[in-house]
Design an enzyme around this catalytic site. Structure first.
Site, PDB file in Angstrom:
ATOM      1  N   LYS A 186       7.994 -17.664  -2.558  1.00 26.51           N
ATOM      2  CA  LYS A 186       7.135 -17.600  -1.302  1.00 26.51           C
ATOM      3  C   LYS A 186       6.646 -19.055  -0.985  1.00 26.51           C
ATOM      4  CE  LYS A 186       3.866 -16.691   1.750  1.00 26.51           C
ATOM      5  NZ  LYS A 186       4.300 -16.867   3.317  1.00 26.51           N
ATOM      6  N   GLU A 237       9.574 -23.008   6.105  1.00 25.42           N
ATOM      7  CA  GLU A 237       9.112 -22.841   7.413  1.00 25.42           C
ATOM      8  C   GLU A 237       8.510 -24.191   8.000  1.00 25.42           C
ATOM      9  OE1 GLU A 237       5.890 -20.051   7.133  1.00 25.42           O
ATOM     10  OE2 GLU A 237       4.813 -21.185   8.441  1.00 25.42           O
TER      11      GLU A 237
END
Lengths: 332, 332
Positions: free
Chosen positions: B44, B51
């Site tokens: 994550k 991102e």
């Protein structure tokens, strides 16, 4: 001896410092009490980060002369010796010239051509880069110098990749102008790298209440350490003129030199990119300059995106900064 | 619930996963058991680093169109919408187009033009960059995306600096070709950024014995997360063809696209540098590519310098790697 205790330093090191100063060229000390609470170690760490930057900047200059100008080691040695007579005069430039002239006792070839291009590291540059990230202080020149060592060290991968992508773009270069431009690029990149390092020291000094004397630190590095250079007098001078320097590139000491360097520096980075050369510190020093001097950056889009997907809010250019806003984005 | 225990995950989350999968477009899960010992959190974290890269790449494309082509928000929205029909189709490209069309309810201006260009962060991109440094894994695209946020956030300094250095170099650009080149640059930079992220995941998986299924992770990100994109199918496909991918850029899935993108991508980065624009992720993705695919880098000079001043030793290109050498450098 407790770390950072000035009285103890003075008692034990006072005479030693005087002795050492007597042996430096101009009588200035090359070691000194820095400040409380680990600040001495911190300053030494940033020194090493700057050293990583200096080394990589020089190595990229060597790389460009070799790959784009096809210069011999002897010719490149003369360029570095020549630079060492001017504003770039420094220990690292001097040994670079000498390294290029060194013969391998075993083969009689130039030794540099038999040294494997995989750089190792002891970690201090990495710590500096991490500290920049944790302090939210952009220090791309030093961070990319660390990544450059990492990338160099996976030589087997690079060799394999060079066979998959084997088309090297060719560029034409005017040798004399290129070498002159390259000196500008190296010098300007060096200013930028030190500006990043001193901005990090400034932020750390404020955050930890160290009250660092940054001009003295510059002077301290003039002798006895790996980044020793005539250039450090200039940084000392910048802090003498104004002890509240926000960024060294804005000082009277450096801003005109940067202005003069810019066209040639840009040409060098462009040639490197057109020629497919990995020159991360020359390029990222220029990139930092262009970002730092840019009134507007596209971070408004970043904030809009973050507000869209995470309701992270944004500030507005027409409202007081104290207010944050969240927009009810339309679903199209 | 103990972290990383598969039995417990299956017992408590098995049905939930099935339910969620039933609601995704193609029935593939958007959450899944990742592996033992914090590997889920790690994956994550890297997702968020990626991102940061995706966002900054898009924002630089917006910046270039605005600054070099002087396009209106509506025109740029159409470009992003157009890209969203092709291989760049993704949540972030889609919302970028929509953001550019959004009106400010208060002023009726385009909202994007009133959002302050200071990016904030929650820290996950920074953690990824730090992890890259600590793992000795070059991930410049993600690290520079973090520094880009840092640099944007010191707006007052930038405004002051923009007044000291107020000459913006002008460049001429052919609009139609530029936008086509820009799509190539954005797409290739995205491949590079993911290649860096997956190389980091690969190294972490080996180091911690996690045995991560990287193809599955790509598939997992296809739905329900911020970087969801058609593109992730391609990564899944690359791992299906060969689960021992060393670097995604070398795979059959991507290498030809990179080859095709290269000339336009290079032109874009060159135009950005000539135009004085801060485009760190577009430029550093290309820089990473040029470094990764370079058989020779100037790290031989770095090792010579380190051996000169610190006796750090070097390897030779004509001797077994197991041997290290120190040279008695001549004092000139």
């Amino acid at each position: 001896m407790p770390s950072g205790d000035k009285d103890v330093y003075d008692k034990y090191l006072g005479k030693l410092l005087t002795d050492i100063s007597a042996h430096t060229e101009d009588g200035s000390a090359c070691c000194e009490y820095i400040g409380p609470g680990g600040s001495g170690q911190y300053v030494k760490m940033v020194h090493n980060g700057i050293e990583y930057g200096d080394i990589q900047i020089i190595d990229e200059a060597y790389f460009m002369m070799k790959r784009l100008l096809h210069m011999s080691n002897a010719e490149m040695a003369d360029v570095f010796s020549n630079w060492n007579e001017g504003r770039l005069s420094s220990f690292l430039i001097e040994i670079t010239a000498n390294i290029l002239r060194e013969k391998d006792p075993d083969t009689s070839d130039d030794l540099i051509d038999h040294i494997l291009d995989e750089a190792a590291q002891k970690g201090t540059g990495m710590w500096t880069a991490i500290e920049g990230l944790e302090m939210h202080m952009p220090i791309p020149t030093m961070a990319e110098a660390v990544f450059a060592r990492n990338l160099s060290s996976i030589k087997a991968e690079r060799v394999a990749a060079s066979k998959v992508f084997n088309e090297v773009p060719s560029v034409t270069v005017d040798k004399q102008r290129f070498v002159a431009d390259l000196e500008q690029a190296v010098y300007a990149s060096k200013i930028i790298s030190y500006a990043q390092g001193f901005a990090l020291l400034t932020a750390a000094s404020v955050q930890h209440g160290w009250n660092l004397d940054l001009g003295d630190i510059a002077l301290l590095w003039r002798e006895g350490c790996i980044i020793r250079a005539r250039f450090l007098d200039r940084i000392k001078q910048a802090y003498e003129e104004n002890s509240d320097v926000v960024n060294l590139i804005l000082t009277d000491e450096f801003k005109d030199e940067i202005r003069v360097a810019l066209p040639g520096w840009r040409r060098i980075v462009v040639k490197g990119i057109e020629g497919g050369l990995y020159i991360p510190t020359l390029a990222n020093s220029l990139m930092y300059f262009d970002g730092y001097t840019s009134e507007k950056l596209p971070a408004n889009m970043c904030q809009a995106q973050r507000d869209w997907f995470g309701a992270h809010t944004f500030h507005r250019d027409d409202r007081p900064y104290v207010n944050s806003f969240h927009h009810q984005w339309e679903e199209f």
